[in-house]
Motif scaffolding. Structure first.
Motif, PDB file in Angstrom:
ATOM      1  N   TYR A 284       0.722  -1.163   0.012  1.00 51.81           N
ATOM      2  CA  TYR A 284       0.013  -0.072  -0.020  1.00 51.81           C
ATOM      3  C   TYR A 284       0.862   1.363  -0.021  1.00 51.81           C
ATOM      4  CZ  TYR A 284      -4.007  -3.189   0.933  1.00 51.81           C
ATOM      5  OH  TYR A 284      -4.870  -3.999   0.535  1.00 51.81           O
ATOM      6  N   THR A 285       1.926   1.270  -0.606  1.00 49.48           N
ATOM      7  CA  THR A 285       2.841   2.452  -0.693  1.00 49.48           C
ATOM      8  C   THR A 285       2.699   2.880  -2.349  1.00 49.48           C
ATOM      9  OG1 THR A 285       4.109   1.218   0.969  1.00 49.48           O
ATOM     10  CG2 THR A 285       5.009   3.312  -0.135  1.00 49.48           C
TER      11      THR A 285
ATOM     12  N   LYS B 138     -11.040  -1.681   2.629  1.00 47.76           N
ATOM     13  CA  LYS B 138      -9.505  -1.967   2.936  1.00 47.76           C
ATOM     14  C   LYS B 138      -8.538  -2.139   1.760  1.00 47.76           C
ATOM     15  CE  LYS B 138      -7.001  -4.837   6.284  1.00 47.76           C
ATOM     16  NZ  LYS B 138      -7.231  -5.831   7.171  1.00 47.76           N
TER      17      LYS B 138
ATOM     18  N   PRO C 251      -4.180  -0.705   5.203  1.00 44.68           N
ATOM     19  CA  PRO C 251      -4.699  -0.966   6.615  1.00 44.68           C
ATOM     20  C   PRO C 251      -4.684   0.312   7.582  1.00 44.68           C
ATOM     21  CG  PRO C 251      -2.506  -2.245   6.088  1.00 44.68           C
ATOM     22  CD  PRO C 251      -2.946  -1.745   4.770  1.00 44.68           C
ATOM     23  N   LYS C 252      -3.580   1.201   7.290  1.00 45.36           N
ATOM     24  CA  LYS C 252      -3.472   2.357   8.218  1.00 45.36           C
ATOM     25  C   LYS C 252      -4.716   3.350   8.051  1.00 45.36           C
ATOM     26  CE  LYS C 252      -0.081   5.794   8.645  1.00 45.36           C
ATOM     27  NZ  LYS C 252       1.227   6.377   7.952  1.00 45.36           N
ATOM     28  N   LEU C 253      -5.027   3.698   6.549  1.00 39.79           N
ATOM     29  CA  LEU C 253      -6.136   4.501   6.362  1.00 39.79           C
ATOM     30  C   LEU C 253      -7.463   3.947   6.522  1.00 39.79           C
ATOM     31  CD1 LEU C 253      -5.008   6.430   3.278  1.00 39.79           C
ATOM     32  CD2 LEU C 253      -4.821   7.049   5.636  1.00 39.79           C
ATOM     33  N   ASP C 254      -7.458   2.469   6.491  1.00 44.22           N
ATOM     34  CA  ASP C 254      -8.559   1.774   6.677  1.00 44.22           C
ATOM     35  C   ASP C 254      -9.236   1.863   8.201  1.00 44.22           C
ATOM     36  OD1 ASP C 254     -10.790   0.001   5.754  1.00 44.22           O
ATOM     37  OD2 ASP C 254      -9.707  -1.520   7.080  1.00 44.22           O
ATOM     38  N   TYR C 255      -8.177   1.844   9.116  1.00 44.38           N
ATOM     39  CA  TYR C 255      -8.681   1.899  10.509  1.00 44.38           C
ATOM     40  C   TYR C 255      -9.321   3.447  10.408  1.00 44.38           C
ATOM     41  CZ  TYR C 255      -6.248  -2.152  11.748  1.00 44.38           C
ATOM     42  OH  TYR C 255      -5.996  -3.443  11.834  1.00 44.38           O
TER      43      TYR C 255
ATOM     44  N   HIS D 202      -4.830   8.945  14.477  1.00 41.18           N
ATOM     45  CA  HIS D 202      -4.399   7.986  13.621  1.00 41.18           C
ATOM     46  C   HIS D 202      -3.179   8.087  13.034  1.00 41.18           C
ATOM     47  CE1 HIS D 202      -7.704   4.971  13.685  1.00 41.18           C
ATOM     48  NE2 HIS D 202      -8.363   5.894  13.821  1.00 41.18           N
ATOM     49  N   LEU D 203      -2.978   9.559  12.629  1.00 40.97           N
ATOM     50  CA  LEU D 203      -1.976   9.783  11.604  1.00 40.97           C
ATOM     51  C   LEU D 203      -0.727  10.780  11.970  1.00 40.97           C
ATOM     52  CD1 LEU D 203      -4.203  10.151   8.599  1.00 40.97           C
ATOM     53  CD2 LEU D 203      -2.826   8.146   9.206  1.00 40.97           C
TER      54      LEU D 203
ATOM     55  N   TRP E 171      -1.852  14.386   8.941  1.00 41.44           N
ATOM     56  CA  TRP E 171      -3.308  13.935   9.032  1.00 41.44           C
ATOM     57  C   TRP E 171      -4.111  14.657   7.665  1.00 41.44           C
ATOM     58  CZ3 TRP E 171      -7.199  17.756   9.631  1.00 41.44           C
ATOM     59  CH2 TRP E 171      -6.840  18.913   9.920  1.00 41.44           C
TER      60      TRP E 171
ATOM     61  N   SER F 192      -4.684  13.017   3.934  1.00 42.03           N
ATOM     62  CA  SER F 192      -4.840  11.680   4.268  1.00 42.03           C
ATOM     63  C   SER F 192      -6.570  11.738   4.480  1.00 42.03           C
ATOM     64  CB  SER F 192      -4.270  10.966   5.149  1.00 42.03           C
ATOM     65  OG  SER F 192      -2.984  10.715   4.688  1.00 42.03           O
TER      66      SER F 192
END
Ligand SMILES: Nc1ncnc2c1ncn2[C@@H]1O[C@H](COP(=O)(O)OP(=O)(O)OP(=O)(O)O)[C@@H](O)[C@H]1O
Ligand SMILES: [Mg+2]
Length: 457
Positions: A214-215, A365, A370-374, A401-402, A406, A409
Motif C-alpha cells: 500500500y505504498t 480496505k 490497513p492504516k487509512l482503513d482504520y 491515527h496519523l 493528517w 489523508s
C-alpha cells in the motif's frame, strides 16, 4: 387489462390495451426515445408485473427491474460514439446495467464485457480483453493470431484447457502494449461497431498503484499511467468504431486524482447511475412479491422503504429476500408491518446482514490499505453513533491515527467514502447516505466506541 392512454409531456401518444403491447413499448422506450413522464405511465400501467429474484451477482432480462431511462440514455451515448466513465456508489447495479445494455444491443453492436477483478497487471488486462472476444468467431480467430508466437496453430489453441494462461505467457512488460494495440485493431476492423465494457478498472489501477504494501511509488504511478494512457490512446485511435465504458466497485476518479493522473480520464464522459427512486424501489418490491406468491401490502412496503432510506437495488433485493424467507418459515402468505420490523432488526442487522457488510469492508480496505482503513472505520463509526461527522471530529480522529500528517489523508479518505456512497456532505458535515448502512455500521461497531468529542476531553 383496461385500455389506457399514454402521455408524453402532456400529449396523448396512443392507447394500449394489453400487457403485450406494453412490453413492446418497453422495448421501444429502451431503444429509442424516452422521457420520465412516459416511463412513469408505463410503470403505473404495469399494475401487477412480476420479477424474479436475483440469483447471482448481477441481473439481466427477467430479473432486471426498471432503469429504462438510464438504459436509454446510456445506449444513446454509445450510439453517439462516446466513451463513458460509469460512476456510482456500491451495489447500485453498474455491472447489471452493462450486461443488460449488451443484451439489448445484441445484433447492432459487438459488446464485449471485460472483467478486470482478478487482473494484477496490464498484461492480465490484455488477456482478459482477448478472452472476451471468444464468442465472436470472426474476431476470435484474428485475436488468436496475435498470440501466434505462443500458440502453435489456432485449432490446437482452442483445445488448450486453460487458454488464458497460455496467452498470458505470450505477454511481457515490453510487448503488452503492442499486442494490446493489435487486439484493438482486430476489434476496430469488425463489421459491427464495438462497445467494450471494462469492469473493475479501479481494482486493477489500485493494485498497480499501491502494490501489496500500500505504498505509492513513482514506478507504480508510471505503471498506472502507462495502462490508463494506453486505454485512452486506443479510444482516440478508434474513435467512431470502438467505444469504451469503464466502471468498477471502487471509484476510479479519487484514485487517479491521488496519483496525479486525472488527465488520463479526460476522454471519458462521466455517466452517473443514481439509486432508485422510492417509487421504483416500491414497484420492485411489489413485482418481487407477485413473482413469488407473497402478499406484500402497501404499508409493509412503505415500512421496508423507510428502513432503507436510500434505494440501492441490492439492498432492496436483500430486504425482500429476508422478508420472504421469514414469511415462508412462519407459514405466512401475507407480510405485516410487524414482520417487516422484526426482520429488519433480527435478520438484516443480524449475522446474515453482516456478510454483506464484511464484503463492503473488504473493498474499503483494498482501496485504503490497513492504516487509512482504520481511520475510515472510525470516521464511519463516528457518523453512525453520533449521527454526523464534523470537520472538528474528523480532525480529532485523523490526528489520533496519523499524527501531524493528517490533513491530506483525511481529505482522500473522505473523498472515497463520499464517492462510494457511504457518506454525504450536507452543510459541511458528513452523515450516512443510507439508513440501512448506518444501522448496520452502528450495530457492528458501536460497542466500546468512544466518540471523538469524549476523546478530546
Ligand atoms: N436493475 C436491477 N433490477 C433488479 N435488481 C438489481 C438491478 N440492479 C442491481 N440489482 C441488484 O443489485 C445487485 C448488485 O448488482 P450489480 O452487481 O450490478 O451492482 P454493482 O453496482 O456492479 O455492484 P458493485 O459495487 O459490487 O460492483 C444484484 O445482484 C441485484 O440484486
Ligand atoms: Mg459491479
Amino acid at each position: 387489462m383496461r385500455a389506457a392512454a399514454l402521455y408524453k409531456t402532456g400529449t396523448v401518444l396512443g392507447f394500449v390495451t394489453s400487457r403485450r403491447e406494453l412490453h413492446g413499448l418497453r422495448f421501444n422506450i429502451a431503444n429509442n426515445f424516452v422521457d420520465n413522464a412516459f416511463v412513469g405511465s408505463y410503470n403505473c400501467l404495469m399494475n401487477s408485473p412480476m420479477l424474479k429474484r436475483a440469483t447471482g451477482n448481477w441481473v439481466v432480462g427477467d430479473q432486471f427491474w426498471d432503469r429504462e431511462v438510464e438504459l436509454s440514455l446510456f445506449i444513446e451515448r454509445l450510439m453517439e460514439g462516446a466513451h463513458l466513465l460509469l460512476t456510482a456508489p456500491r451495489r447500485i447495479g453498474k455491472t447489471s446495467l452493462l450486461k443488460e445494455a449488451a443484451r439489448r444491443l445484441e445484433g447492432r453492436f459487438l459488446c464485449l464485457y471485460v472483467d478486470l477483478q482478478k487482473a494484477e497487471s496490464a498484461s492480465d488486462a490484455v488477456v482478459e480483453l482477448s478472452m472476451a472476444a471468444q464468442d465472436y468467431k470472426p474476431a476470435w480467430d484474428r485475436v488468436l493470431s496475435v498470440f501466434q508466437h505462443v500458440l502453435k496453430d489456432t485449432v490446437e489453441a482452442v483445445k488448450i484447457k486453460d487458454l488464458s494462461i497460455t496467452l498470458r505467457g505470450g505477454l511481457t512488460a515490453d510487448n503488452w502494449q503492442s499486442k494490446g494495440d493489435q487486439i484493438f485493431e482486430v476489434l476496430a476492423d469488425q463489421s459491427q461497431p464495438v462497445a467494450l465494457f471494462f469492469d473493475e478498472v479501479a481494482i486493477l489501477a489500485n493494485r498497480l498503484l499501491r502494490g501489496s504494501d500500500y505504498t505509492i511509488t513513482n514506478q507504480r504511478r508510471q505503471e498506472v499511467d502507462a495502462f490508463l494512457s494506453w486505454l485512452r490512446a486506443n479510444c482516440i485511435r478508434h474513435q467512431g468504431k470502438i467505444r469504451l465504458v469503464v466502471t468498477g466497485s471502487i471509484g476510479l476518479e479519487p484514485l487517479v486524482r491521488q496519483a496525479g493522473l486525472s488527465a488520463t480520464l479526460n476522454t471519458f464522459t462521466p455517466y452517473h447511475l443514481a439509486p432508485w427512486t422510492r417509487e421504483v424501489a416500491g414497484g420492485c418490491l411489489q413485482a418481487l412479491s407477485h413473482g413469488h406468491d407473497l402478499v406484500l401490502p402497501r404499508d409493509a412496503i412503505e415500512e421496508m422503504l423507510d428502513h432503507l432510506g436510500v434505494f440501492i437495488p441490492h439492498h432492496v433485493q436483500m430486504f425482500f429476500d429476508h422478508v420472504y424467507q421469514q414469511a415462508r418459515m412462519d407459514g405466512l402468505q401475507e407480510v405485516s408491518v410487524a414482520l417487516v420490523r422484526a426482520v429488519y432488526q433480527q435478520s438484516m442487522l443480524g449475522i446474515r446482514g453482516h456478510v454483506e457488510l464484511s464484503h463492503m469492508e473488504e473493498r474499503l480496505k483494498m482501496v485504503l490499505g490497513p492504516k487509512l482503513d482504520y481511520l475510515a472505520l472510525d470516521l464511519l463509526t463516528e457518523a453512525a453513533v453520533v449521527g454526523t461527522l464534523t470537520a472538528e471530529t474528523g480532525r480529532v480522529l485523523a490526528v489520533g491515527h496519523l499524527g501531524d500528517d493528517w490533513a491530506a489523508s483525511l481529505r482522500d479518505v473522505l473523498a472515497i467514502l463520499e464517492h462510494d456512497g457511504y457518506l454525504r456532505n450536507r452543510n459541511g458535515a458528513y452523515s450516512f447516505a443510507s439508513t440501512l448502512l448506518k444501522d448496520w455500521w452502528k450495530a457492528r461497531f458501536q460497542f466500546a466506541y468512544i466518540p471523538a468529542a469524549e476523546r478530546r476531553q
